[in-house]
Design a protein around this motif. Structure first.
Motif, PDB file in Angstrom:
ATOM      1  N   ASN A  95       1.316  -1.055   0.181  1.00  0.00           N
ATOM      2  CA  ASN A  95       0.074   0.366  -0.372  1.00  0.00           C
ATOM      3  C   ASN A  95       1.122   1.541   0.198  1.00  0.00           C
ATOM      4  O   ASN A  95      -0.281   2.011  -0.628  1.00  0.00           O
ATOM      5  CB  ASN A  95      -0.872  -0.127   0.833  1.00  0.00           C
ATOM      6  CG  ASN A  95      -2.185  -0.651   0.846  1.00  0.00           C
ATOM      7  OD1 ASN A  95      -3.180  -0.429  -0.031  1.00  0.00           O
ATOM      8  ND2 ASN A  95      -2.759  -1.755   1.899  1.00  0.00           N
ATOM      9  N   SER A  96       2.725   1.035   0.212  1.00  0.00           N
ATOM     10  CA  SER A  96       2.826   2.032   0.334  1.00  0.00           C
ATOM     11  C   SER A  96       3.819   1.937  -1.451  1.00  0.00           C
ATOM     12  O   SER A  96       3.804   3.031  -1.896  1.00  0.00           O
ATOM     13  CB  SER A  96       3.490   2.465   1.432  1.00  0.00           C
ATOM     14  OG  SER A  96       2.489   3.495   2.399  1.00  0.00           O
ATOM     15  N   LEU A 100       3.212   4.709  -4.985  1.00  0.00           N
ATOM     16  CA  LEU A 100       3.480   6.243  -4.266  1.00  0.00           C
ATOM     17  C   LEU A 100       3.748   7.007  -5.291  1.00  0.00           C
ATOM     18  O   LEU A 100       3.421   7.327  -5.595  1.00  0.00           O
ATOM     19  CB  LEU A 100       4.461   6.139  -3.013  1.00  0.00           C
ATOM     20  CG  LEU A 100       4.053   6.464  -1.726  1.00  0.00           C
ATOM     21  CD1 LEU A 100       4.931   6.320  -0.833  1.00  0.00           C
ATOM     22  CD2 LEU A 100       2.713   7.021  -1.210  1.00  0.00           C
ATOM     23  N   ARG A 101       4.498   6.216  -6.547  1.00  0.00           N
ATOM     24  CA  ARG A 101       4.876   7.265  -7.770  1.00  0.00           C
ATOM     25  C   ARG A 101       3.733   7.016  -8.469  1.00  0.00           C
ATOM     26  O   ARG A 101       3.319   7.878  -8.297  1.00  0.00           O
ATOM     27  CB  ARG A 101       6.220   5.765  -8.310  1.00  0.00           C
ATOM     28  CG  ARG A 101       6.373   7.332  -9.074  1.00  0.00           C
ATOM     29  CD  ARG A 101       7.583   6.614 -10.220  1.00  0.00           C
ATOM     30  NE  ARG A 101       7.600   8.054 -11.533  1.00  0.00           N
ATOM     31  CZ  ARG A 101       8.669   9.040 -11.208  1.00  0.00           C
ATOM     32  NH1 ARG A 101       8.770   9.359  -9.921  1.00  0.00           N
ATOM     33  NH2 ARG A 101       8.421   9.785 -11.835  1.00  0.00           N
ATOM     34  N   HIS A 102       2.746   6.120  -8.713  1.00  0.00           N
ATOM     35  CA  HIS A 102       1.494   6.336  -9.400  1.00  0.00           C
ATOM     36  C   HIS A 102       0.763   6.744  -8.494  1.00  0.00           C
ATOM     37  O   HIS A 102      -0.323   7.963  -9.338  1.00  0.00           O
ATOM     38  CB  HIS A 102       1.189   4.614 -10.157  1.00  0.00           C
ATOM     39  CG  HIS A 102      -0.063   4.503 -10.614  1.00  0.00           C
ATOM     40  ND1 HIS A 102      -0.882   4.681 -10.199  1.00  0.00           N
ATOM     41  CD2 HIS A 102      -0.028   4.882 -11.961  1.00  0.00           C
ATOM     42  CE1 HIS A 102      -2.393   4.738 -11.985  1.00  0.00           C
ATOM     43  NE2 HIS A 102      -1.055   5.236 -12.324  1.00  0.00           N
ATOM     44  N   MET A 103       0.247   6.892  -7.291  1.00  0.00           N
ATOM     45  CA  MET A 103      -0.626   7.668  -6.649  1.00  0.00           C
ATOM     46  C   MET A 103      -0.484   8.950  -6.829  1.00  0.00           C
ATOM     47  O   MET A 103      -1.765   9.649  -6.401  1.00  0.00           O
ATOM     48  CB  MET A 103      -0.755   6.880  -5.664  1.00  0.00           C
ATOM     49  CG  MET A 103      -2.051   6.794  -4.617  1.00  0.00           C
ATOM     50  SD  MET A 103      -2.202   6.140  -3.339  1.00  0.00           S
ATOM     51  CE  MET A 103      -1.035   6.080  -2.061  1.00  0.00           C
ATOM     52  N   SER A 104       0.609   9.865  -6.608  1.00  0.00           N
ATOM     53  CA  SER A 104       1.121  10.876  -6.220  1.00  0.00           C
ATOM     54  C   SER A 104       1.533  11.433  -7.786  1.00  0.00           C
ATOM     55  O   SER A 104       1.651  12.368  -8.013  1.00  0.00           O
ATOM     56  CB  SER A 104       2.775  11.041  -6.090  1.00  0.00           C
ATOM     57  OG  SER A 104       3.397  10.324  -6.417  1.00  0.00           O
ATOM     58  N   GLY A 105       0.849  10.473  -9.345  1.00  0.00           N
ATOM     59  CA  GLY A 105       0.988  10.965  -9.973  1.00  0.00           C
ATOM     60  C   GLY A 105       2.404  11.607 -11.153  1.00  0.00           C
ATOM     61  O   GLY A 105       3.090  12.313 -11.820  1.00  0.00           O
ATOM     62  N   GLY A 106       3.614  10.430 -10.099  1.00  0.00           N
ATOM     63  CA  GLY A 106       4.791  10.150 -10.502  1.00  0.00           C
ATOM     64  C   GLY A 106       5.551  11.319  -9.961  1.00  0.00           C
ATOM     65  O   GLY A 106       6.802  11.675 -10.233  1.00  0.00           O
ATOM     66  N   GLN A 107       4.983  11.849  -8.727  1.00  0.00           N
ATOM     67  CA  GLN A 107       5.613  12.985  -8.256  1.00  0.00           C
ATOM     68  C   GLN A 107       7.299  12.794  -6.950  1.00  0.00           C
ATOM     69  O   GLN A 107       8.105  12.790  -6.570  1.00  0.00           O
ATOM     70  CB  GLN A 107       5.078  14.071  -7.268  1.00  0.00           C
ATOM     71  CG  GLN A 107       4.050  14.700  -7.916  1.00  0.00           C
ATOM     72  CD  GLN A 107       3.438  15.718  -6.622  1.00  0.00           C
ATOM     73  OE1 GLN A 107       4.013  16.459  -5.783  1.00  0.00           O
ATOM     74  NE2 GLN A 107       1.937  15.372  -6.516  1.00  0.00           N
ATOM     75  N   CYS A 108       7.030  11.499  -6.627  1.00  0.00           N
ATOM     76  CA  CYS A 108       8.353  10.702  -6.222  1.00  0.00           C
ATOM     77  C   CYS A 108       8.802   9.171  -6.233  1.00  0.00           C
ATOM     78  O   CYS A 108       6.992   8.686  -6.533  1.00  0.00           O
ATOM     79  CB  CYS A 108       7.619  11.348  -4.701  1.00  0.00           C
ATOM     80  SG  CYS A 108       6.058   9.931  -4.384  1.00  0.00           S
ATOM     81  N   SER A 109       9.404   9.066  -6.152  1.00  0.00           N
ATOM     82  CA  SER A 109       9.687   6.996  -6.129  1.00  0.00           C
ATOM     83  C   SER A 109      10.639   7.133  -5.217  1.00  0.00           C
ATOM     84  O   SER A 109      10.864   7.839  -3.826  1.00  0.00           O
ATOM     85  CB  SER A 109      11.249   7.306  -7.451  1.00  0.00           C
ATOM     86  OG  SER A 109      11.263   7.717  -8.813  1.00  0.00           O
ATOM     87  N   GLY A 141       4.568  -2.270  -9.480  1.00  0.00           N
ATOM     88  CA  GLY A 141       5.985  -0.978  -9.451  1.00  0.00           C
ATOM     89  C   GLY A 141       6.709  -1.852  -8.090  1.00  0.00           C
ATOM     90  O   GLY A 141       7.134  -0.476  -8.202  1.00  0.00           O
ATOM     91  N   ASP A 165      13.056   2.864  -7.763  1.00  0.00           N
ATOM     92  CA  ASP A 165      11.559   2.200  -7.191  1.00  0.00           C
ATOM     93  C   ASP A 165      11.794   1.221  -6.089  1.00  0.00           C
ATOM     94  O   ASP A 165      13.261   0.718  -6.647  1.00  0.00           O
ATOM     95  CB  ASP A 165      10.834   1.862  -8.373  1.00  0.00           C
ATOM     96  CG  ASP A 165      10.950   2.765  -9.526  1.00  0.00           C
ATOM     97  OD1 ASP A 165       9.988   3.402  -9.073  1.00  0.00           O
ATOM     98  OD2 ASP A 165      10.395   2.476 -10.574  1.00  0.00           O
TER      99      ASP A 165
END
Lengths: 323, 375
Positions: A95-96, A100-109, A141, A165
């Motif tokens: 879940n994290s 996180l990368r996809h769910m944040s629209g690519g903002q963080c790896s 992911g 990743d």
């Protein structure tokens, strides 16, 4: 140089720590104890308690902290003692880390490396004998690796750390004492499967703790005049279908060996890909040798019977070849 | 809009709080939230050049309130879908907390995070576009209401697993400590999270390693539909946190000055290297848990009683009594918030959808791509 799998892994850790100040190792008993499988022995003295960080028995907490530290600019290597205990951290991995990368629209790896021992074969009974690599290989992911040779034990960590990743590395507990010749060019990729023994009559696909069993079976089959190719899957997600299909196109027969349970196994996925990709190259239905669908029992004779064994692989190849 | 009622005579006061009302002091850094040009103009016309902290707190509570009221309306119209958890009634918590933090601090929030994101500086346009699922959203339409992100402002979501953000906050703080960065990581969660193992593991790790984490518990008394006393053996949440040798603070979460003051003191202690701190903000949500919740588990009289303590009208009443606010100024703030909401809604409505061809984007990091604002 002759070296053990454990020592190869330790050298890889030492090199990673020395080369990059962002790298640190965190997990249960990795420091003062030296690692429950003695992989990190001596590293505490060399790198200190900040970077060889002992954690409480708190898998969800410290795996999640690894994800956060990765977000915060570090390159954590988190050791979860075994895959069995990783179930306590599954939420943070699934879940994290992976989302996180996809769910944040690519903002963080999340450049996190998770290492864990896996597998059965040491009479540790049902709760300490899981092979759940395919659970992780199901998750988009993350990348899933299964080093099965001393070269991969030595070589896979550096590219895993270079991957921006999350990467999960499964170290089969039966392999730590494995010894082998480490060639000078041990550096490797974490993208391709590897043909460990070329052959012509059938392809045997295996990974992790089943690779030595497949190679032993191949030796026995060779003595009986049957020439099989053994392919080490190495990278369980994403699967290297090109190498897999190329082997099937050479031999026209496929057997997958997997310590996971048969239903919903990684073997099932490999066979589905083979059927999707090169069905018309097959001369026989693909086959598999998996663990029996039973919690792994304590008694040695029962445990042996539950797991893939060279004899089962030999029998399956013969059936595949109808000999 | 959600109506807040004026306090009636004889209404019972909330449980006593340790914190004293804040003195009129300025926010340490607290980057003012980004506003649209129209909004800025409206505020400038009515208010002094740099409004005092109290007025900024009030204006920001109004911005959250008006934005969420619009979200509820847009949900009814089918423009926003999925889960939508409104913060109406709890605005003093996010407002006081976000103003008490510094721009360089990190924030990890929950699925009821619209207000936190807004006051962290995420534009209302980007938030509204995210709710609509548009590519111009702050998470490119991949996250929705529960997963607002802005890593450039160190806002790490938007986490829809109860307790899921706490270990992340511990890790962010660990990274800061190991890299010698002096910064607070604030982790916002509800009291429901305190029954999760993640809470206990995170408190233990943060205290054991003396990490700069500010644990902010917004205690709205209900974990979805389960009342505090039905889910916790120890309902004194500070006592629970204190068992980890963590400094604890408690404030009236309906009083924005008390929140600001208390969180400022807690954050200062964390920033000074005092290890983690825990703050309980006692608050209440006026609306249901989500748009699917028929709200059958609470007494209507209880809801009404809490509405009488609504954070916006009670604070504006105080400011008027103190001579810091006129009705004209209040109306100007409200009009500015409404204008910002209208502009954000238009923006979201007109923003393009992400092409389906990009569906598989950002599952993995492309070669050479930015790995995140943290580096």
């Amino acid at each position: 140089m002759r070296i053990s799998y454990r020592e190869a892994m330790r050298q890889a850790l030492r090199e990673a720590m020395a080369n990059d100040a962002r790298v640190f190792l965190m997990g249960e008993d990795v420091g003062r104890y030296g690692g429950s499988y003695a992989v990190s022995k001596g590293l505490l003295e060399e790198f200190g308690p900040e970077r060889i960080r002992d954690t409480p028995l708190s898998e969800l907490g410290f795996v999640g902290a690894g994800v956060g530290a990765a977000l915060g600019g570090l390159r954590p290597i988190v050791e979860v003692m075994t895959v069995n205990f990783s179930l306590l951290a599954l939420d943070q991995i699934v879940n994290s880390a992976s989302l996180l990368r996809h769910m944040s629209g690519g903002q963080c790896s999340v450049p996190l490396v998770l290492r864990m021992a896996t597998g059965a074969g040491r009479q540790l009974a049902a709760q300490h004998s899981h092979s759940l690599e395919n659970w992780y290989a199901h998750i988009p992911g993350i990348r899933v690796l299964a080093p099965a040779t001393v070269a991969d034990a030595r070589g896979m960590l550096a590219p895993a750390l270079a991957d921006p990743d999350p990467v999960v590395i499964f170290e089969h507990a039966q392999l730590y004492n494995l010894e082998g010749e480490l060639a000078d060019d041990w550096r490797c990729d974490i993208a391709r499967a590897a043909v460990r023994r070329p052959g012509t009559q059938a392809s045997v696909f295996a990974y992790g703790g089943c690779l030595p069993k497949a190679l032993q079976a191949a030796d026995e089959l060779a003595a009986a005049g049957i020439d099989v190719e053994v392919v080490d899957l190495r990278v369980l997600r994403p699967l290297d279908i090109d190498t897999i299909a190329a082997s099937v196109r050479r031999t026209h027969r496929a057997l997958v060996v997997d310590e996971g349970w048969r239903s919903g196994s990684l073997a099932a996925e490999v066979i589905a890909r083979i059927v999707e990709t090169c069905f018309y190259d097959l001369d026989a239905p693909p086959a598999r040798v998996c663990s029996e669908e039973v919690p792994i029992p304590y008694a040695k004779h029962l445990e042996d019977a539950a797991l893939p064994q060279p004899a089962k692989i030999v029998a399956a190849v013969k059936e595949l070849l109808n000999v | 809009m959600t109506r807040e009622r004026k306090p009636a005579v004889g209404v019972q006061a909330p449980p006593p709080c340790k914190s004293k009302p804040a003195q009129a002091k300025h926010s340490p850094v607290a980057a003012p939230a980004k506003r649209t040009r129209k909004d800025r103009a409206a505020v400038a016309a009515a208010a002094p050049e740099t409004p005092p902290l109290e007025l900024r707190l009030l204006a920001d509570m109004l911005r959250i309130r008006r934005m969420e009221e619009k979200c509820a309306e847009l949900y009814g119209a089918g423009k926003i879908r999925g889960f939508l958890h409104l913060y109406i009634g709890e605005e003093a918590c996010a407002t006081g907390t976000m103003h008490a933090l510094a721009a360089e601090d990190s924030v990890v929030a929950t699925y009821r995070e619209h207000g936190h994101a807004l006051l962290r500086g995420v534009s209302m346009d980007a938030i509204m576009a995210e709710m609509f699922g548009k590519a111009a959203g702050c998470s490119r339409g991949r996250g929705g209401s529960m997963h607002l992100f802005d890593v450039s402002r160190r806002f790490y979501g938007g986490n829809a697993i109860v307790g899921g953000g706490l270990p992340l906050a511990v890790g962010l703080a660990l990274a800061d400590m190991l890299q010698g960065v002096r910064r607070v990581t604030a982790c916002v969660f509800g009291e429901g999270a305190m029954a999760e193992g993640a809470f206990h593991e995170s408190m233990n790790l943060a205290a054991l390693w003396q990490l700069p984490v500010l644990f902010c518990c917004e205690n709205n008394l209900y974990a979805m539909g389960t009342a505090l006393a039905r889910s916790e053996s120890q309902t004194d949440l500070c006592a629970k946190a204190a068992s980890y040798k963590v400094a604890t603070f408690r404030a009236d979460g309906m009083d924005v000055r008390a929140v600001f003051d208390t969180v400022s003191r807690a954050a200062q202690q964390v920033r000074a290297g005092g290890g983690p701190a825990f703050v309980e903000l006692q608050t209440y949500r006026f609306r249901a848990h989500s748009m699917f919740d028929p709200d059958l588990y609470r007494d209507k009289a209880e809801i009404e009683q809490w509405k009488q303590r609504g954070p916006i009208h009670s604070f504006s009443g105080q400011l008027k009594a103190e001579g810091l606010l006129t009705e004209e100024l209040f109306l100007a703030f409200d009009a500015a918030a409404a204008a910002e909401v209208a502009a954000a809604t238009d923006f979201a409505e007109q923003a393009p959808w992400e092409p389906v061809a990009d569906l598989l984007k950002d599952v993995h990091t492309p070669a050479g791509a930015d790995e995140g604002g943290a580096r």
